[in-house]
Design a protein around this motif. Structure first.
Motif, mmCIF file in Angstrom:
data_model
loop_
_atom_site.group_PDB
_atom_site.id
_atom_site.type_symbol
_atom_site.label_atom_id
_atom_site.label_comp_id
_atom_site.label_asym_id
_atom_site.label_seq_id
_atom_site.Cartn_x
_atom_site.Cartn_y
_atom_site.Cartn_z
ATOM 1 N N ASP A 103 7.045 0.876 -20.102
ATOM 2 C CA ASP A 103 8.394 1.200 -19.622
ATOM 3 C C ASP A 103 8.608 0.648 -18.224
ATOM 4 O OD1 ASP A 103 6.815 2.836 -18.065
ATOM 5 O OD2 ASP A 103 7.453 4.702 -19.007
ATOM 6 N N LEU A 104 9.698 1.062 -17.570
ATOM 7 C CA LEU A 104 9.996 0.564 -16.235
ATOM 8 C C LEU A 104 8.960 1.012 -15.210
ATOM 9 C CD1 LEU A 104 13.891 0.942 -16.036
ATOM 10 C CD2 LEU A 104 12.557 -1.170 -16.228
ATOM 11 N N ALA A 105 8.417 2.200 -15.412
ATOM 12 C CA ALA A 105 7.376 2.683 -14.505
ATOM 13 C C ALA A 105 6.144 1.785 -14.593
ATOM 14 C CB ALA A 105 7.007 4.127 -14.839
ATOM 15 N N TRP A 106 5.830 1.338 -15.807
ATOM 16 C CA TRP A 106 4.710 0.417 -15.989
ATOM 17 C C TRP A 106 4.995 -0.907 -15.284
ATOM 18 C CZ3 TRP A 106 5.203 -4.034 -19.348
ATOM 19 C CH2 TRP A 106 4.039 -4.814 -19.385
ATOM 20 N N GLU A 107 6.192 -1.435 -15.465
ATOM 21 C CA GLU A 107 6.555 -2.674 -14.767
ATOM 22 C C GLU A 107 6.393 -2.510 -13.263
ATOM 23 O OE1 GLU A 107 10.351 -4.268 -15.665
ATOM 24 O OE2 GLU A 107 9.965 -4.499 -17.810
ATOM 25 N N GLY A 108 6.838 -1.360 -12.747
ATOM 26 C CA GLY A 108 6.739 -1.106 -11.309
ATOM 27 C C GLY A 108 5.296 -1.080 -10.838
ATOM 28 N N SER A 109 4.417 -0.495 -11.650
ATOM 29 C CA SER A 109 3.003 -0.427 -11.262
ATOM 30 C C SER A 109 2.382 -1.819 -11.225
ATOM 31 C CB SER A 109 2.232 0.487 -12.218
ATOM 32 O OG SER A 109 2.095 -0.100 -13.504
ATOM 33 N N VAL A 110 2.793 -2.688 -12.149
ATOM 34 C CA VAL A 110 2.268 -4.053 -12.178
ATOM 35 C C VAL A 110 2.752 -4.828 -10.952
ATOM 36 C CG1 VAL A 110 2.220 -6.234 -13.439
ATOM 37 C CG2 VAL A 110 2.125 -4.078 -14.695
ATOM 38 N N VAL A 111 4.032 -4.699 -10.647
ATOM 39 C CA VAL A 111 4.597 -5.390 -9.478
ATOM 40 C C VAL A 111 3.927 -4.909 -8.199
ATOM 41 C CG1 VAL A 111 6.679 -5.701 -8.087
ATOM 42 C CG2 VAL A 111 6.818 -5.858 -10.583
ATOM 43 N N SER A 112 3.746 -3.600 -8.075
ATOM 44 C CA SER A 112 3.125 -3.025 -6.879
ATOM 45 C C SER A 112 1.680 -3.497 -6.723
ATOM 46 C CB SER A 112 3.169 -1.499 -6.969
ATOM 47 O OG SER A 112 2.517 -0.912 -5.868
ATOM 48 N N ALA A 113 0.927 -3.499 -7.833
ATOM 49 C CA ALA A 113 -0.471 -3.934 -7.771
ATOM 50 C C ALA A 113 -0.566 -5.411 -7.415
ATOM 51 C CB ALA A 113 -1.158 -3.673 -9.113
ATOM 52 N N HIS A 114 0.344 -6.209 -7.963
ATOM 53 C CA HIS A 114 0.347 -7.637 -7.643
ATOM 54 C C HIS A 114 0.695 -7.869 -6.176
ATOM 55 C CE1 HIS A 114 2.182 -11.670 -7.238
ATOM 56 N NE2 HIS A 114 1.149 -12.016 -7.980
ATOM 57 N N HIS A 115 1.636 -7.104 -5.659
ATOM 58 C CA HIS A 115 2.041 -7.254 -4.259
ATOM 59 C C HIS A 115 0.859 -7.004 -3.328
ATOM 60 C CE1 HIS A 115 4.612 -7.175 -0.716
ATOM 61 N NE2 HIS A 115 3.999 -6.057 -0.366
ATOM 62 N N ARG A 116 0.116 -5.938 -3.579
ATOM 63 C CA ARG A 116 -1.054 -5.632 -2.742
ATOM 64 C C ARG A 116 -2.089 -6.754 -2.840
ATOM 65 N NH1 ARG A 116 -0.232 -0.449 -4.809
ATOM 66 N NH2 ARG A 116 -1.846 -0.754 -6.410
ATOM 67 N N LEU A 117 -2.366 -7.193 -4.063
ATOM 68 C CA LEU A 117 -3.386 -8.221 -4.268
ATOM 69 C C LEU A 117 -3.000 -9.528 -3.581
ATOM 70 C CD1 LEU A 117 -6.003 -9.135 -5.650
ATOM 71 C CD2 LEU A 117 -4.643 -9.660 -7.696
ATOM 72 N N SER A 118 -1.733 -9.889 -3.662
ATOM 73 C CA SER A 118 -1.275 -11.171 -3.107
ATOM 74 C C SER A 118 -1.346 -11.215 -1.588
ATOM 75 C CB SER A 118 0.158 -11.457 -3.562
ATOM 76 O OG SER A 118 1.071 -10.533 -2.980
ATOM 77 N N ARG A 119 -1.472 -10.063 -0.951
ATOM 78 C CA ARG A 119 -1.538 -10.011 0.513
ATOM 79 C C ARG A 119 -2.973 -10.031 1.043
ATOM 80 N NH1 ARG A 119 2.912 -11.056 -0.535
ATOM 81 N NH2 ARG A 119 4.839 -10.262 0.393
ATOM 82 N N LEU A 120 -3.944 -10.103 0.150
ATOM 83 C CA LEU A 120 -5.345 -10.018 0.569
ATOM 84 C C LEU A 120 -6.073 -11.330 0.333
ATOM 85 C CD1 LEU A 120 -6.189 -6.531 -0.987
ATOM 86 C CD2 LEU A 120 -5.785 -7.017 1.435
ATOM 87 N N ALA A 121 -7.031 -11.631 1.222
ATOM 88 C CA ALA A 121 -7.894 -12.800 1.057
ATOM 89 C C ALA A 121 -9.027 -12.447 0.099
ATOM 90 C CB ALA A 121 -8.459 -13.229 2.407
#
Length: 229
Positions: A103-121
């Protein structure tokens, strides 16, 4: 805390600490796991150590042999190849189910996890041959988030076990791997396919992503296999 609860707590402690050490590559393949020594080191009962090791054996991180006791599970090129093949198939199934049912909550969790990962070396700045602890944790969160919309609990259990085994190979091979790749672009493409609810694209991308990882880990393992104890 009663004795039963205390025993369960100690068993969980043994299981968690040893699993972290094995998956993180701090306990090398083939290392002997002495029950008495571990009980003293972890300040727990010998029974808790035995139960914790039995739990780790169920996850294929530890093996037991008659008259030889427990050892950390060995690694090999063949095992890695079979692991990658199995993981690809399970991830494809999990992704398809997640895209169908998430659902939309799942989409949000994926986006949030990707955002954190993309900011890290990926690598530790002070030690380039070592994977960053923060990145490693966020990488696991992203892959878990991708499949978390899957309603099949058995598929998710298998996904978790296979991811854990793959992470062990990654940690053992990290200092040996020389080839660079744009992991960020691979993760972004996966995110886009998932948000577009494109099952075929997502399955193709996860297959390519894991095949590339497997190829690099296999090359590193064959070039310089970790010493077993």
């Amino acid at each position: 805390m009663n004795e039963k609860t205390k025993g369960m707590s100690q068993t969980r402690q043994v299981f968690t600490e040893l699993r972290t050490a094995i998956v993180g590559g701090r306990l090398l393949p083939g290392s002997k796991l002495n029950i008495a020594a571990l009980a003293e080191e972890l300040d727990v009962s010998a029974g808790a150590v035995r139960e914790g090791l039995a739990m780790l054996e169920a996850e294929a991180l530890v093996v037991s042999e008659p008259a030889r006791g427990f050892r950390v599970s060995p690694v090999s090129p063949t095992d890695l190849e079979e692991l990658v093949t199995a993981r690809i198939e399970i991830e494809k199934l999990c992704l398809a189910e997640a895209i169908r049912h998430g659902d939309l909550a799942w989409e949000g969790s994926v986006v949030s996890a990707h955002h954190r990962l993309s900011r890290l070396a990926e690598r530790d700045a002070a030690m380039p041959t070592v994977l960053s602890t923060e990145w490693t944790g966020s990488h696991a969160e992203f892959h878990n988030a991708l499949v978390s919309g899957c309603p099949n609990s058995w598929l998710l259990r298998m996904h978790q076990m296979l991811y854990q085994q793959s992470e062990r190979y990654r940690q053992l091979s990290a200092p040996l791997s020389k080839e660079s790749r744009d992991v960020g672009a691979e993760h972004q493409a996966l995110l886009d396919a998932v948000l577009n609810r494109d099952i075929l694209a997502a399955q193709t991308l996860i297959s390519e992503h894991l095949q590339t990882t497997g190829r690099l880990l296999l090359a590193a393992l064959k070039a310089n296999p970790p010493a077993e104890r």
